[in-house]
Design a protein around this motif. Structure first.
Motif, PDB file in Angstrom:
ATOM      1  N   THR A   1       0.182 -10.213   3.584  1.00 49.01           N
ATOM      2  CA  THR A   1      -0.583  -9.919   4.797  1.00 49.01           C
ATOM      3  C   THR A   1       0.070 -10.592   5.998  1.00 49.01           C
ATOM      4  N   VAL A   2       0.488 -11.832   5.834  1.00 46.33           N
ATOM      5  CA  VAL A   2       1.125 -12.562   6.932  1.00 46.33           C
ATOM      6  C   VAL A   2       2.460 -11.925   7.287  1.00 46.33           C
ATOM      7  N   ARG A   3       3.232 -11.514   6.293  1.00 47.95           N
ATOM      8  CA  ARG A   3       4.507 -10.846   6.567  1.00 47.95           C
ATOM      9  C   ARG A   3       4.266  -9.571   7.366  1.00 47.95           C
ATOM     10  N   ALA A   4       3.264  -8.804   6.974  1.00 51.36           N
ATOM     11  CA  ALA A   4       2.928  -7.577   7.699  1.00 51.36           C
ATOM     12  C   ALA A   4       2.497  -7.900   9.133  1.00 51.36           C
ATOM     13  N   ALA A   5       1.731  -8.969   9.292  1.00 53.89           N
ATOM     14  CA  ALA A   5       1.285  -9.373  10.634  1.00 53.89           C
ATOM     15  C   ALA A   5       2.477  -9.764  11.502  1.00 53.89           C
ATOM     16  N   MET A   6       3.449 -10.477  10.927  1.00 53.81           N
ATOM     17  CA  MET A   6       4.635 -10.850  11.702  1.00 53.81           C
ATOM     18  C   MET A   6       5.439  -9.612  12.091  1.00 53.81           C
ATOM     19  N   ASP A   7       5.557  -8.645  11.177  1.00 54.16           N
ATOM     20  CA  ASP A   7       6.241  -7.396  11.510  1.00 54.16           C
ATOM     21  C   ASP A   7       5.554  -6.684  12.676  1.00 54.16           C
ATOM     22  N   ALA A   8       4.227  -6.582  12.606  1.00 52.29           N
ATOM     23  CA  ALA A   8       3.471  -5.916  13.669  1.00 52.29           C
ATOM     24  C   ALA A   8       3.574  -6.685  14.978  1.00 52.29           C
ATOM     25  N   LEU A   9       3.508  -8.000  14.886  1.00 52.65           N
ATOM     26  CA  LEU A   9       3.577  -8.860  16.064  1.00 52.65           C
ATOM     27  C   LEU A   9       4.915  -8.710  16.775  1.00 52.65           C
ATOM     28  N   ILE A  10       5.976  -8.778  16.024  1.00 52.65           N
ATOM     29  CA  ILE A  10       7.323  -8.693  16.605  1.00 52.65           C
ATOM     30  C   ILE A  10       7.593  -7.305  17.169  1.00 52.65           C
ATOM     31  N   ARG A  11       6.942  -6.304  16.631  1.00 57.70           N
ATOM     32  CA  ARG A  11       7.062  -4.955  17.190  1.00 57.70           C
ATOM     33  C   ARG A  11       6.508  -4.933  18.618  1.00 57.70           C
ATOM     34  N   GLY A  12       5.581  -5.868  18.918  1.00 58.05           N
ATOM     35  CA  GLY A  12       4.988  -5.946  20.251  1.00 58.05           C
ATOM     36  C   GLY A  12       5.786  -6.796  21.222  1.00 58.05           C
ATOM     37  N   GLY A  13       6.818  -7.472  20.751  1.00 56.84           N
ATOM     38  CA  GLY A  13       7.639  -8.318  21.609  1.00 56.84           C
ATOM     39  C   GLY A  13       8.095  -9.554  20.864  1.00 56.84           C
ATOM     40  N   ARG A  14       8.958 -10.328  21.510  1.00 57.02           N
ATOM     41  CA  ARG A  14       9.511 -11.502  20.850  1.00 57.02           C
ATOM     42  C   ARG A  14       8.777 -12.773  21.296  1.00 57.02           C
ATOM     43  N   PRO A  15       8.038 -13.386  20.365  1.00 59.78           N
ATOM     44  CA  PRO A  15       7.361 -14.636  20.705  1.00 59.78           C
ATOM     45  C   PRO A  15       8.347 -15.797  20.718  1.00 59.78           C
ATOM     46  N   GLN A  16       7.950 -16.886  21.366  1.00 63.87           N
ATOM     47  CA  GLN A  16       8.745 -18.114  21.343  1.00 63.87           C
ATOM     48  C   GLN A  16       8.752 -18.684  19.936  1.00 63.87           C
TER      49      GLN A  16
ATOM     50  N   VAL B   1       0.871  -1.171   0.000  1.00 64.93           N
ATOM     51  CA  VAL B   1       0.000   0.000   0.000  1.00 64.93           C
ATOM     52  C   VAL B   1       0.904   1.216   0.000  1.00 64.93           C
ATOM     53  N   GLY B   2       0.702   2.113  -0.942  1.00 67.39           N
ATOM     54  CA  GLY B   2       1.572   3.269  -1.099  1.00 67.39           C
ATOM     55  C   GLY B   2       1.784   4.051   0.182  1.00 67.39           C
ATOM     56  N   GLY B   3       3.042   4.323   0.511  1.00 67.60           N
ATOM     57  CA  GLY B   3       3.388   5.160   1.648  1.00 67.60           C
ATOM     58  C   GLY B   3       3.218   4.515   2.999  1.00 67.60           C
ATOM     59  N   ALA B   4       3.031   3.219   3.047  1.00 64.24           N
ATOM     60  CA  ALA B   4       2.776   2.556   4.329  1.00 64.24           C
ATOM     61  C   ALA B   4       3.922   2.735   5.303  1.00 64.24           C
ATOM     62  N   SER B   5       5.163   2.701   4.814  1.00 69.47           N
ATOM     63  CA  SER B   5       6.294   2.780   5.732  1.00 69.47           C
ATOM     64  C   SER B   5       6.342   4.121   6.464  1.00 69.47           C
ATOM     65  N   SER B   6       5.821   5.169   5.844  1.00 70.24           N
ATOM     66  CA  SER B   6       5.827   6.469   6.506  1.00 70.24           C
ATOM     67  C   SER B   6       4.794   6.542   7.624  1.00 70.24           C
ATOM     68  N   LYS B   7       3.805   5.627   7.633  1.00 73.74           N
ATOM     69  CA  LYS B   7       2.759   5.640   8.654  1.00 73.74           C
ATOM     70  C   LYS B   7       3.136   4.828   9.882  1.00 73.74           C
ATOM     71  N   ARG B   8       4.215   4.069   9.823  1.00 73.51           N
ATOM     72  CA  ARG B   8       4.574   3.195  10.942  1.00 73.51           C
ATOM     73  C   ARG B   8       4.882   4.010  12.188  1.00 73.51           C
ATOM     74  N   THR B   9       4.480   3.421  13.307  1.00 76.93           N
ATOM     75  CA  THR B   9       4.765   4.052  14.588  1.00 76.93           C
ATOM     76  C   THR B   9       5.517   3.054  15.447  1.00 76.93           C
ATOM     77  N   ASP B  10       6.038   3.512  16.567  1.00 76.58           N
ATOM     78  CA  ASP B  10       6.732   2.615  17.481  1.00 76.58           C
ATOM     79  C   ASP B  10       5.766   1.875  18.392  1.00 76.58           C
ATOM     80  N   ASP B  11       4.506   2.256  18.358  1.00 75.20           N
ATOM     81  CA  ASP B  11       3.515   1.603  19.207  1.00 75.20           C
ATOM     82  C   ASP B  11       3.114   0.267  18.592  1.00 75.20           C
ATOM     83  N   PRO B  12       3.223  -0.814  19.361  1.00 78.73           N
ATOM     84  CA  PRO B  12       2.762  -2.096  18.827  1.00 78.73           C
ATOM     85  C   PRO B  12       1.246  -2.080  18.711  1.00 78.73           C
ATOM     86  N   SER B  13       0.729  -2.857  17.780  1.00 75.02           N
ATOM     87  CA  SER B  13      -0.725  -2.909  17.627  1.00 75.02           C
ATOM     88  C   SER B  13      -1.314  -4.057  18.436  1.00 75.02           C
ATOM     89  N   ILE B  14      -0.524  -4.623  19.352  1.00 79.17           N
ATOM     90  CA  ILE B  14      -0.984  -5.757  20.154  1.00 79.17           C
ATOM     91  C   ILE B  14      -0.381  -5.683  21.548  1.00 79.17           C
TER      92      ILE B  14
END
Length: 184
Positions: free
Chosen positions: A112-127, A77-90
């Protein structure tokens, strides 16, 4: 060209697929201790809750369910990287050191899954992270493979898979829509 719509899964088939996925998750993880289900918005959330409910019926233990919004983590999605924040979405308490099962309705390119993993890992490191999808339609653009699949449906790129869920659409079904030439 005429558009065709074909029913792939009715309410019973969806229920059976989710029951099978629940059993496979239990078997692979030797139970559900330390597991969290994370549904990818929108329909993945409802599927994650249903799988958690099935496991509660089987094992008497409910798996915590969270949801994740991947909008700000998409690369297609155009410009998505500029919208990223340091706040996890989870909530990090659902992620850190836990076995995560990402849940989505349809797996297509893998973005979609790659984006979900990026967002997930931003919230912490899963096992670990596992992936459960109701439908895998192929056409991967990234090296992502689901651990649990309700139904594999090889598709043409011009076709689309539509998942309807009771919670959102008032019915449970999966259909495939595509274009056919008049001469076929």
């Amino acid at each position: 060209m005429a558009e065709t719509k074909t029913l792939l899964m009715d309410e019973t088939a969806v229920r059976r697929a989710l029951t099978r996925i629940a059993h496979e998750i239990l078997e692979k993880n030797k139970g559900v201790d330390n597991c969290t289900f994370i549904g990818i918005r929108t329909r993945g959330i409802y599927l994650a809750h249903r799988i958690s409910q099935k496991i509660a019926e089987i094992e008497g233990q409910r798996v915590p369910v969270g949801d994740i919004d991947i909008t700000n983590f998409r690369d297609d999605v155009g410009g998505a990287s500029s919208k990223r924040t340091d706040d996890p979405s989870i909530d990090p308490a659902l992620v850190v050191g836990r076995k995560i099962v990402l849940v989505d309705d349809v797996l297509y390119t893998g973005r979609t899954v790659r984006a979900a993993m990026d967002a997930l890992i931003r919230g912490g490191r899963p096992q670990m992270i596992q992936l459960a999808v109701l439908v895998d339609r192929g056409h991967r653009e990234l090296p992502i493979r689901p651990d649990y699949v309700g139904k594999n449906v090889p598709t043409a790129k011009l076709e689309s898979i539509d998942v309807s869920l009771l919670e959102v659409d008032g019915k449970d079904e999966v259909t495939i829509t595509g274009k056919r030439g008049d001469d076929e």
